[in-house]
Design an enzyme around this catalytic site. Structure first.
Site, mmCIF file in Angstrom:
data_model
loop_
_atom_site.group_PDB
_atom_site.id
_atom_site.type_symbol
_atom_site.label_atom_id
_atom_site.label_comp_id
_atom_site.label_asym_id
_atom_site.label_seq_id
_atom_site.Cartn_x
_atom_site.Cartn_y
_atom_site.Cartn_z
ATOM 1 C CG ASN A 76 79.967 47.472 18.497
ATOM 2 O OD1 ASN A 76 81.139 47.547 18.865
ATOM 3 N ND2 ASN A 76 78.941 47.674 19.308
ATOM 4 C CG HIS B 283 81.547 52.337 20.620
ATOM 5 N ND1 HIS B 283 82.364 51.382 20.054
ATOM 6 C CD2 HIS B 283 80.410 51.702 20.999
ATOM 7 C CE1 HIS B 283 81.734 50.215 20.106
ATOM 8 N NE2 HIS B 283 80.560 50.386 20.667
ATOM 9 C CB CYS C 142 81.428 49.637 23.675
ATOM 10 S SG CYS C 142 80.739 48.137 22.954
HETATM 11 N N1 COA Z 1 67.269 40.203 11.322
HETATM 12 C C1 COA Z 1 65.956 40.278 11.128
HETATM 13 N N2 COA Z 1 65.065 40.481 12.108
HETATM 14 C C2 COA Z 1 65.538 40.626 13.339
HETATM 15 C C3 COA Z 1 66.918 40.556 13.622
HETATM 16 C C4 COA Z 1 67.797 40.324 12.547
HETATM 17 N N3 COA Z 1 69.113 40.265 12.716
HETATM 18 N N4 COA Z 1 67.089 40.746 14.956
HETATM 19 C C5 COA Z 1 65.871 40.926 15.490
HETATM 20 N N5 COA Z 1 64.923 40.853 14.515
HETATM 21 C C6 COA Z 1 63.476 41.003 14.651
HETATM 22 C C7 COA Z 1 62.998 40.789 16.057
HETATM 23 O O1 COA Z 1 62.802 39.439 16.309
HETATM 24 C C8 COA Z 1 61.715 41.576 16.069
HETATM 25 O O2 COA Z 1 60.706 40.825 15.452
HETATM 26 P P1 COA Z 1 59.188 40.853 15.998
HETATM 27 O O3 COA Z 1 58.748 42.279 15.840
HETATM 28 O O4 COA Z 1 58.497 39.895 15.092
HETATM 29 O O5 COA Z 1 59.274 40.414 17.413
HETATM 30 C C9 COA Z 1 62.001 42.771 15.148
HETATM 31 O O6 COA Z 1 63.130 42.363 14.347
HETATM 32 C C10 COA Z 1 62.326 44.032 15.900
HETATM 33 O O7 COA Z 1 63.289 43.736 16.900
HETATM 34 P P2 COA Z 1 63.826 44.820 17.861
HETATM 35 O O8 COA Z 1 64.861 44.218 18.763
HETATM 36 O O9 COA Z 1 62.686 45.563 18.497
HETATM 37 O O10 COA Z 1 64.552 45.793 16.808
HETATM 38 P P3 COA Z 1 65.056 47.234 17.000
HETATM 39 O O11 COA Z 1 64.437 48.114 15.991
HETATM 40 O O12 COA Z 1 65.036 47.660 18.435
HETATM 41 O O13 COA Z 1 66.585 47.084 16.595
HETATM 42 C C11 COA Z 1 68.778 46.835 17.472
HETATM 43 C C12 COA Z 1 67.424 46.191 17.301
HETATM 44 C C13 COA Z 1 69.670 45.852 18.201
HETATM 45 C C14 COA Z 1 69.371 47.127 16.094
HETATM 46 C C15 COA Z 1 68.596 48.159 18.255
HETATM 47 O O14 COA Z 1 67.870 47.932 19.434
HETATM 48 C C16 COA Z 1 69.908 48.781 18.609
HETATM 49 O O15 COA Z 1 70.669 49.198 17.739
HETATM 50 N N6 COA Z 1 70.213 48.895 19.911
HETATM 51 C C17 COA Z 1 71.491 49.387 20.351
HETATM 52 C C18 COA Z 1 72.449 48.250 20.314
HETATM 53 C C19 COA Z 1 73.879 48.644 20.432
HETATM 54 O O16 COA Z 1 74.270 49.707 20.003
HETATM 55 N N7 COA Z 1 74.649 47.756 21.031
HETATM 56 C C20 COA Z 1 76.029 47.949 21.200
HETATM 57 C C21 COA Z 1 76.237 48.792 22.395
HETATM 58 S S1 COA Z 1 77.841 49.270 22.569
#
Ligand code: COA
Length: 333
Positions: free
Chosen positions: A290, A260, A114
């Site tokens: 993204n 980004h 990224c």
């Molecule tokens: N739709 C619905 N539910 C989903 C899902 C989706 N697409 N993806 C995950 N879940 C569920 C999980 O299984 C979890 O369920 P559980 O509580 O029953 O176990 C719940 O949602 C929460 O998951 P979690 O991973 O803790 O969510 P979060 O609030 O941390 O959000 C991201 C996940 C990925 C959105 C967040 O961590 C994030 O934005 N991280 C940065 C990622 C990023 O920027 N990446 C690119 C880098 S350049």
């Protein structure tokens, strides 16, 4: 003293719009979950037979060259960032060079995930400042949709990514006022496995791609979303601060921040840290998700098209991504 400046910008996104609702056909997710956590409403997916990584980049580059008032043959070097190349090797920069009819000029193919575009821009800036080249094409292009796992197992990652390409023409200038002021590159390999794709890697014996690797999920993007989030908010602010300090400037001097497009919540957090008004931050993750190395040049090009980048403006680009990598570039437009 020779400096470099951006003289043309272009981008290309595939026609195929995939909404959050569309994704519910493949996985257990919802428009609400995706919007609340990431800000994304839709993204673009490539059309097989029409769009390629190099082809999208060529379209973006042609637009950038036209806006710079240049012909493709004026380009002396290509710096091309992607983590989703058409082939495992050679990289897509070579395919784009061929498509633009630029056989013979050098191609630097980089990854840097990224942060790829800011790394590419920094490389090009150095080549211009040393006097080796006067006109360089800097490109970020990604086709994530053919790679990501669109089943329930991959939903935490799949909903985030989209396809697209962006390009900038960098040219030499003697004008000390309007130029790239500085670039700042960082990485910390201790976190490599917090966001990575393991296969096809060379670290294990035997053929580099086997059915077992596919079954084990070796080709899937593995992301520790929480770790990425926590590091990103710190590093974004840090590397923007570093760029400002290096030039004796303050956050309020920034006319446009182009982060980004990782997650709207990350951008929003960084905006608040810098105390910048909303209209001074470029956000288009809502439309494209993204797009990794392409996200900054797409966002910058759109902002420029909307008249949000004017001569004399201080523009700051900042990135964070797998590696972990983080980087910034400060430009006096
Ligand atoms: N739709 C619905 N539910 C989903 C899902 C989706 N697409 N993806 C995950 N879940 C569920 C999980 O299984 C979890 O369920 P559980 O509580 O029953 O176990 C719940 O949602 C929460 O998951 P979690 O991973 O803790 O969510 P979060 O609030 O941390 O959000 C991201 C996940 C990925 C959105 C967040 O961590 C994030 O934005 N991280 C940065 C990622 C990023 O920027 N990446 C690119 C880098 S350049």
């Amino acid at each position: 003293m020779t400096y470099s400046k951006i003289t043309g910008l272009g981008f290309y996104v595939p026609e195929n719009v995939v909404t959050n609702q569309d994704l519910t056909q493949f996985m257990d997710t919802s428009d609400e979950w995706i919007r609340e956590r990431t800000g994304i409403r839709e993204r673009r997916y490539f059309t097989y037979g029409k769009d390629t990584n190099a082809g999208m980049a060529a379209a973006a580059s042609r637009m950038a060259l036209e806006r710079a008032g240049l012909q493709a043959r004026d380009v002396e070097l290509i710096v091309y960032a992607t983590i989703t190349p058409d082939y495992f090797f050679p990289g897509s920069g070579f395919l784009m060079q061929r498509e633009l009819g630029l056989e013979g000029i050098g191609v630097i193919d980089i990854r840097d995930q990224c942060s790829g575009f800011v790394y590419a821009l920094s490389i090009a800036d150095q080549f211009i400042k040393t006097g080796m080249y006067k006109t360089i094409l800097v490109v970020g292009s990604e086709i994530q949709s053919s790679w990501i796992n669109k089943s329930n197992e991959g939903r935490g990652v799949a909903v985030i990514f989209g396809d697209g390409a962006g390009a900038a023409v960098l040219q030499a200038t003697e004008d000390p006022e309007h130029r790239i002021l500085s670039t700042h590159l960082h990485a910390d390999g201790r976190y490599a496995e917090d966001l990575y794709v393991r296969d096809p890697g060379s670290s294990r014996p035997g053929r580099s791609a086997t059915k077992e690797m596919v079954d084990e999920g070796g080709f899937d993007v593995i992301m520790n979303g929480n770790a990425v989030f926590k590091h990103a908010v710190v590093r974004f602010s840090e590397v923007i601060g570093e760029a400002l300090e290096a030039n004796g400037l303050r956050p309020e001097d920034i006319a446009l921040l182009v982060p980004h497009q990782a997650n709207i919540r990350i951008s929003e957090y960084v905006r608040q840290q810098l105390n910048l008004p909303e209209d001074r931050v470029a956000n288009n993750i809502q439309k494209y998700g993204n797009t990794t190395a392409a996200s900054i040049p797409i966002a910058l090009t759109e902002a420029w098209e909307q008249g949000r980048v004017k001569p004399g403006d201080l523009v700051c680009m900042a990135a964070f991504g797998s590696g972990f990598t983080w980087a910034s570039a400060l430009i006096r437009w």
